[in-house]
Write an enzyme that holds these catalytic residues in place. Structure first.
Site, short mmCIF file in Angstrom:
data_model
loop_
_atom_site.label_atom_id
_atom_site.label_comp_id
_atom_site.label_asym_id
_atom_site.label_seq_id
_atom_site.Cartn_x
_atom_site.Cartn_y
_atom_site.Cartn_z
N GLN B 122 0.73 -1.29 0.17
CA GLN B 122 0.15 0.15 -0.06
C GLN B 122 0.91 1.23 0.04
O GLN B 122 1.57 1.52 0.91
CB GLN B 122 -0.94 -0.19 1.21
N GLU B 244 -10.68 -4.23 6.65
CA GLU B 244 -10.64 -5.14 7.51
C GLU B 244 -10.85 -4.45 8.93
O GLU B 244 -10.31 -3.50 9.49
CB GLU B 244 -8.98 -5.45 7.75
N SER B 371 -2.27 6.39 14.50
CA SER B 371 -1.55 6.41 15.79
C SER B 371 -2.60 6.52 16.93
O SER B 371 -3.88 6.78 16.76
CB SER B 371 -0.70 7.49 15.93
N GLU B 373 -2.91 8.47 19.35
CA GLU B 373 -3.30 9.83 19.41
C GLU B 373 -4.49 10.23 18.44
O GLU B 373 -5.49 10.84 18.67
CB GLU B 373 -2.16 10.96 18.99
#
Lengths: 335, 395
Positions: B122, B244, B371, B373
C-alpha cells in the site's frame, strides 16, 4: 422470559440517572414491587430464574444512580437461604426475603469464633444496612447461620462511612447461643454457599462500579462541553480530549469483559479479577472526573464526590484489587 | 447456524493439527526465510479454503459469514499457526478496493493472481503525510504515449508493509492541487517492476524490516490502471482502509492471551514466582488481556448485528495496543539483564518472548494504522461528540 434489554430499560426507569442517591426506602419499595428480589431465584421457588446477566443489569442501573437500597446483599442472602439443605422453614424464609424482609451479611472478613460450648463471640465489621435487617447471615468456620439482630447477646452499632449512599454497622456477638432452627449450612455445603455468595457479591459490585463509572464519565464529558475558559469549551482542548478518550477505552474494555464473564461459567478467581478491573476503572474514572471538573468537583453541592466515595468503598468490598490480582497471578503461575 | 460453525471449527482444528507448521519461530530467523515460509503457508491455506473466507462465494473458501471468519481466526490463533503478514494487503486491502471500486477488467486480471500468491503493498503514507493523509504530495500528471495515455508519477511513499517483496502497489497520488486537498487525489494500481520504482527497506529498532520506502522517479502507469475517477482517490482509499474491521485485532488479542504463559515462564525462570508484587502485576496484565479479547469479540458481535458505531474500532485498537505494551513491558522487567543480551528475533512476531524485541515492536501498534493519538481524537470527537479542532490556526 423477559429480554435483557427490557429489564435494563425497566431498571433505568426505576433508578433514573437524573436523580442521584434516591432515598433507601423508595428504592427498596421499587425493588420489591418489580419482583427483583426473586430475579435469580428458581421458578419452583417462585422466582424469575433469570440468571446473573439479569441481576447485573439491575445492579448496573442502581450503580448509575448511586442507589442505596441493599439489593446486592439481599440477593446474596436469599441465594444462601434458597440453597440451604437444612434450614427449618426454608419456604417461609424464601417468601419473607422475596417480599421485603431483609437479611444482611458482612462484606469483609471478621473475627467471630465459635467456642467449645457452642457460643459465638466476636465482632463483625462492615455489615450494610443492618438497621433494616432482621438477621445477619454469618459464615464461621465450617458453618453458615442466621443470627437474629434482636438477640440479647447481639449489639449493633452504626459506623458512619465516607460514602453517604451506604450505611455500615458493626455487629458484636457476646456469647450468642446458636439456634438449631437457623442453621443454613454445615461443612461442604457451607463452603459451597460461601463461594456462591462471593461470586454473587463480586458480580454485583463490579456491575455497580461500571454503572457508576459510566454515569460519572458521561457527566464529565457533558461538563467539558459546557464549561468555557479562554473563550472556548474545555472539550476543545486536545489534552483533555485524550484523557477522556483513554477513560472511554478503559470503560469499554471493562464493560466487554463484564458481560462476557456474566454469560459464561467463570470461576471465582476470574470473577475476582473482573471485580478488580471494574472497581479500578471506577476509581480511575472518578479521580479524573474530579480533576477535570476543577474546583467545582471538590464541592459538596456537586455530585462528583458521591461517585468518588462510592468507588473507593467498592474497591474494598469483596476483596481489593491487590488481593484478586495476586490470586489471578498465582493461578497463572501454578498452571 | 451454531452447528455449522461447530462443524467448521472442528474441520479447521483437525486440518491445523496435521498442517500448521510448528517450527516456524525457529526457522523464521532471517527475513528471507520468513518470507518463504509466509508464501508456503499462504498457498497451503488457499488450497484448504481458509485463506480468503471474506471473499465472495465464487472463490474457493469464500462466502463465509463474519461469524465463520471469526471461527477461522480463533482457531489459527489457538493452534499458534503463523499469521499471514505478507499477503495481508493483497487479500484484504487490494481485494476490497478492487471488489468495491475496480473495473471488471481490473478484477478479472488481479483477483485470481492474488490467490496465486501475488503480493500487494500500500502506497499511501508519505514523509509529510502520516496521520494527516490528505497532505499527500506525490504528483501524477497525464502524458500521451503511442500505446495509450499514462500517468507519470513522481514522489515518495513510506511505511509500506513488505513493499520490498511486493509485485503491485495500491498507490494514492495527487493529480490536482486545486480546491479541497482530498478532491485532488487519484487512486492507481502500480506494477512494482515499472522503471523508476525503487524500494528501500526500513530498518526497525528491533531489527525487523517489515516496512519499506518507495521512491517514484517518473514512473509511468497506464490510465487503465486507475481505480475510480480522477480526483476520486480519497473515496476509493476509504474502501481500502475499511476493508478489515476487527478480525485482525481479535486474532492478535487471542494470540496475546495464548502467550501469557511466556511471562509466567519468565517469572519462574527469574525465581520470582513467590513475589507478591509480580503475582499482582501478572494477574493485572492477564485481566487486561482478557478484557481486550472480550472487547474484540463484542466489536465483532456489533458488526454482525450492524450496530457498529463511529469510534468503536478505535477503542479496540487502543485497548489492544496498550495491553500489548503492558504485556511486553512486564516480561521485559522480569527478564532483567537476560533480555538486554541481543538474541535473534522471530520476524513478524509480537509475542515471542524475546522481550526487548517484543517491547520495541509493541510501538508499531501504538503508531501504525492510525496512531494512538489519532484514535483518541476519533473517540473524543466522533464517539463522545466533543468539538473538532478548528481547521485554521495562527500565531
Amino acid at each position: 422470559m423477559i429480554a435483557l434489554d427490557e429489564l435494563r430499560d425497566a431498571a433505568a426507569k426505576a433508578f433514573p440517572s437524573g436523580r442521584l442517591t434516591p432515598p433507601r426506602t423508595e428504592g427498596w419499595e421499587t425493588i420489591i414491587e418489580m419482583g427483583w428480589l426473586g430475579i435469580e431465584l428458581a421458578e419452583r421457588d417462585g422466582g424469575l430464574e433469570l440468571g446473573r446477566e439479569a441481576s447485573a443489569a439491575v445492579h448496573y442501573e442502581a450503580g448509575r444512580s448511586l442507589a442505596s437500597a441493599p439489593l446486592a446483599v439481599a440477593l446474596a442472602s436469599l441465594k444462601a437461604v434458597a440453597a440451604s439443605p437444612m434450614l427449618a422453614d426454608r419456604a417461609n424464609w424464601i417468601e419473607r426475603l422475596t417480599t421485603g424482609g431483609f437479611v444482611s451479611q458482612p462484606l469483609f472478613p471478621h473475627s467471630v469464633k465459635l467456642a467449645n460450648d457452642g457460643m459465638l463471640s466476636g465482632t463483625v465489621s462492615g455489615v450494610p444496612e443492618a438497621d433494616m435487617a432482621s438477621h445477619v447471615l454469618l459464615q464461621t468456620e465450617g458453618r453458615c447461620d442466621l443470627v437474629p439482630l434482636g438477640d440479647g447477646a447481639v449489639t449493633v452499632i452504626e459506623r458512619t462511612t465516607w460514602d453517604p449512599s451506604r450505611k455500615f454497622f458493626d455487629v458484636h456477638l457476646d456469647r450468642y447461643a446458636l439456634n438449631p432452627d437457623l442453621v443454613v449450612a454445615l461443612d461442604e455445603d457451607a463452603l459451597k454457599i460461601r463461594e456462591m455468595l462471593s461470586d454473587s457479591l463480586l458480580m454485583a459490585v463490579a456491575a455497580d462500579s461500571l454503572g457508576g463509572a459510566n454515569a460519572v464519565f458521561t457527566m464529565t464529558v457533558d461538563y467539558l462541553k459546557t464549561r468555557h475558559q479562554f473563550g472556548r469549551p474545555l472539550a476543545l482542548f486536545q489534552a483533555l480530549k485524550h484523557r477522556v478518550a483513554d477513560l472511554k477505552v478503559r470503560l469499554e474494555a471493562a464493560d466487554a469483559l463484564y458481560w462476557a464473564r456474566a454469560k459464561d461459567s467463570s470461576n471465582l478467581t476470574e470473577i475476582g479479577g473482573l471485580k478488580a478491573l471494574c472497581s479500578r476503572a471506577y476509581r480511575d474514572v472518578v479521580e479524573e472526573a474530579i480533576q477535570l471538573h476543577g474546583g467545582i468537583g471538590l464541592t459538596g453541592e456537586y455530585p462528583c464526590h458521591l461517585f468518588f466515595k462510592r468507588a473507593m468503598l467498592n474497591c474494598q468490598i469483596g476483596g481489593d484489587a491487590d488481593q484478586w490480582d495476586g490470586q489471578v497471578g498465582r493461578e497463572l503461575l501454578a498452571l | 447456524m451454531t452447528q455449522a460453525l461447530d462443524t467448521l471449527r472442528n474441520e479447521i482444528r483437525d486440518w491445523l493439527v496435521s498442517n500448521a507448521p510448528s517450527d516456524w519461530r525457529i526457522s523464521a530467523s532471517t527475513h528471507e526465510a520468513f518470507v518463504a515460509q509466509q508464501r508456503a503457508w499462504f498457498a497451503k491455506l488457499v488450497e484448504a479454503g481458509f485463506a480468503i473466507p471474506h471473499w465472495p462465494d465464487r472463490w474457493p473458501g469464500g462466502g463465509r459469514s463474519l461469524a465463520a471468519q471469526k471461527v477461522i481466526y480463533e482457531e489459527l490463533a489457538r493452534a499458534d499457526a503463523p499469521r499471514l503478514l505478507l499477503t495481508f494487503v493483497s487479500t484484504y486491502h487490494a481485494f476490497a478496493t478492487l471488489q468495491e471500486c475496480g473495473s471488471a477488467a481490473q478484477q478479472a486480471r488481479y483477483l485470481p493472481a492474488i490467490l496465486d500468491g501475488e503480493v500487494w503493498c500500500q502506497g499511501f503514507s508519505e514523509p509529510n503525510a502520516g496521520s494527516d493523509l490528505a497532505a499527500i504530495k506525490t504528483r501524477a500528471w497525464r502524458e500521451s504515449r503511442p500505446g495509450g495515455d499514462v500517468y507519470v508519477v513522481e514522489g515518495q511513499k513510506v511505511w509500506s508493509t513488505m513493499a520490498q517483496y511486493a509485485d503491485r502497489c495500491l498507490l494514492l497520488v495527487r493529480t490536482s492541487s486545486e480546491g479541497a486537498r482530498q478532491a485532488g487525489l487519484t487512486y492507481l494500481l502500480m506494477d512494482m517492476k515499472s522503471p523508476g520504482v525503487s524500494v528501500r527497506p526500513i530498518h526497525q529498532i528491533q531489527g525487523d524490516e517489515e516496512f519499506a520506502e518507495i521512491f517514484l522517479d517518473k514512473v509511468e502507469i497506464p490510465l487503465t490502471e486507475r481505480v475510480g475517477d480522477e480526483g476520486a482517490g480519497w473515496a476509493v482509499a476509504q474502501a481500502t482502509l475499511a476493508s478489515e474491521r476487527g478480525l485482525t485485532l481479535m486474532e492478535l488479542a487471542y494470540r496475546m492471551r495464548g502467550s501469557m504463559f511466556r511471562i509466567a515462564n519468565q517469572v519462574r525462570a527469574a525465581g520470582l514466582a513467590d513475589d507478591a508484587g509480580i503475582q499482582r502485576e501478572l494477574g493485572r496484565v492477564a485481566c487486561d488481556v482478557d478484557a481486550v479479547c472480550a472487547l474484540a469479540d463484542a466489536f465483532l458481535a456489533k458488526r454482525m448485528d450492524g450496530r457498529e458505531a463511529a469510534g468503536d474500532a478505535s477503542v479496540v485498537k487502543n485497548a489492544y495496543s496498550r495491553a500489548l505494551r503492558s504485556w511486553s513491558d512486564l516480561g521485559l522487567r522480569v527478564a532483567g539483564l537476560a533480555a538486554q543480551y541481543r538474541e535473534p528475533i522471530t520476524y513478524g512476531e509480537l509475542n515471542s518472548g524475546n522481550w526487548m524485541a517484543d517491547f520495541m515492536n509493541s510501538y508499531a501498534w501504538t503508531i501504525a494504522g492510525g496512531s494512538e493519538e489519532i484514535q483518541r481524537n476519533i473517540i473524543a470527537e466522533r464517539m463522545l461528540g466533543m468539538p473538532r479542532e478548528p481547521k485554521e490556526w495562527q500565531l
